[in-house]
Scaffold this active site. Structure first.
Site, PDB file in Angstrom:
ATOM      1  CG  ASP A  11      -2.071  -0.953   1.137  1.00 30.18           C
ATOM      2  OD1 ASP A  11      -2.184  -1.640   0.097  1.00 30.18           O
ATOM      3  OD2 ASP A  11      -2.850  -1.050   2.096  1.00 30.18           O
TER       4      ASP A  11
ATOM      5  CG  ASP B 231       3.557  -6.635  10.474  1.00 28.98           C
ATOM      6  OD1 ASP B 231       2.706  -6.979   9.625  1.00 28.98           O
ATOM      7  OD2 ASP B 231       3.257  -6.202  11.611  1.00 28.98           O
TER       8      ASP B 231
ATOM      9  CG  ASP C  81       9.073  -4.548  11.854  1.00 28.82           C
ATOM     10  OD1 ASP C  81       8.169  -5.289  11.442  1.00 28.82           O
ATOM     11  OD2 ASP C  81       8.972  -3.883  12.905  1.00 28.82           O
TER      12      ASP C  81
ATOM     13  CG  ASP D 272      -3.601  -7.976  15.595  1.00 33.61           C
ATOM     14  OD1 ASP D 272      -4.471  -7.287  16.162  1.00 33.61           O
ATOM     15  OD2 ASP D 272      -2.399  -7.664  15.587  1.00 33.61           O
TER      16      ASP D 272
END
Length: 388
Positions: A83, A138, A140, A231
């Site tokens: 995105d 994710d 990182d 989540d």
């Protein structure tokens, strides 16, 4: 005034006593065997979903680590759910082209409207997802090459809907801020998740570094974006449907912690607001469900834990008038002060000491010494922080 103060202290004491319960459940269940029921004779297909937004500094590392996963290439699909509004898209596209040429089934899905944010990206990815199971990472995070081989066989139990690994911290020692964050997260990720998972309580997917059974996501209603913690929302909806989750404390997936205060505050704001939204959305359903009363009480403490911030705010306002009115009695220390200390303040210290001793049995004193400033300054109530 004293009555109002006592009510706030009583509320904070309940959350503190809940910490004792978590420590007890952890110590009671930490040595339970966590082995899968069996092994797949034929490995299932897995889709790796990588939701990213403006991650130009880490996206290449992420794709490199995913490409190194030890799993049959004909059974692995990778979706880069992008995105981004900066150079990340260009960097990701170049790397995706290279990996595709090397034989990896990988696609870049770029959205421009960002509808639903991360939940919307994950929902969009499901439309072209080919895997029976889905690994979410994710930007990182850096998964170990053997991550899939160590987790997939737990799904031989058809009742298992999600498997969560424990977060590690790549930059734990970067600064005092990262050390404090690591200590707080260790408490949640080791004690709370292990205690809840192995005692049959509700516990939540942390938003990344975990695998989902696709049918579990679909039966629970899919990814919804009416809260900031999609989540936590999906986790409770899935468990209310009867799905079971597994937490693997010994399988670590490392990631980077926010290194500046603005990033940390933004993260905490999102987690705090999202958990309260999820509480308002799902707590009534928890109490209407056919569940043991202890499970309902623990879920209530879990979902409402951030309301302790509100209690603390009012406590700070009421504390000065109460202590300056000259109305203290000799018996107050024994009947009020000491019990409040034992139930409201001490549990936070015990909670984090227990987590550090478990993770770092030889060096836990050194790990926690850099965080003593928190206790000296009286900042013990960040123990209420809820990880996603």
């Amino acid at each position: 005034m004293d009555i109002l103060l006592f009510r706030r202290l009583f509320g904070l004491s309940l959350y503190g006593l809940h910490r004792y319960v978590i420590v007890y459940l952890f110590l009671k269940n930490r040595n339970k065997p966590g082995l899968p029921l069996g092994s797949f004779t034929e490995l299932p297909r897995i889709t790796v979903q990588l939701p990213i937004f403006n991650e130009l500094y880490v996206v290449e590392r992420l794709l490199k680590s995913v490409a190194a996963l030890e799993y049959p290439r004909d059974l692995l699909q990778v979706q880069v759910l992008d995105d981004s509004t900066d150079e990340t898209t260009e960097i990701a596209a170049k790397r995706v082209t290279e990996l595709k040429a090397a034989g990896l089934d990988i696609e870049l899905i770029h959205r421009t409207d960002r509808a639903g944010f991360k939940a919307g990206a994950l929902e969009a990815g499901l439309s072209t997802c080919t895997g029976e199971f889905i690994l979410i990472l994710d930007a990182d995070f850096v998964p170990a090459p053997d991550m899939l081989r160590k987790t997939i066989h737990y799904f031989t139990d058809p009742k298992i809907g999600m498997i969560q690994t424990r977060w590690g911290h790549l930059n734990r020692t970067y600064s005092l801020l990262t050390r404090v964050q690591a200590m707080f997260l260790d408490g949640h990720l080791l004690l709370e998740q292990t205690a809840r998972s192995r005692s049959g309580r509700f516990f939540n997917f942390n938003g990344t570094a975990g695998l989902w059974r696709r049918t579990c996501i679909e039966e629970a209603g899919g990814w919804q974006h009416d809260t900031l913690t999609e989540d936590l929302d999906l986790s409770y909806r899935a468990q209310l449907k009867g799905w079971r989750f597994i937490f693997l404390p010994n399988l670590v997936t490392p990631a980077e912690l926010p290194v500046d205060m603005n990033g940390f505050k933004s993260q905490q704001h999102r987690w705090t607001k999202g958990s309260i939204q999820t509480c308002m959305k799902l707590l009534p359903k928890v109490w209407k469900a056919d569940l043991p009363m202890l499970i309902k009480f623990e879920a209530t403490a879990h979902l409402t834990s951030n309301y302790a911030y509100l209690l603390l705010f009012f406590l700070c306002i009421l504390m000065h008038p109460s202590t300056s009115d000259g109305g203290n009695h000799p018996w107050q220390m024994w009947l009020i002060d000491i019990p409040i200390y034992l139930s409201a303040s001490l549990p936070a210290a015990i909670f984090y000491i227990c987590a550090q001793r478990e993770l770092y049995p030889k060096s836990w004193g050194k790990e926690s010494s850099s965080c003593r400033w928190c206790w000296r300054s009286g900042s013990v109530w960040p123990s209420i922080m809820l990880a996603p």
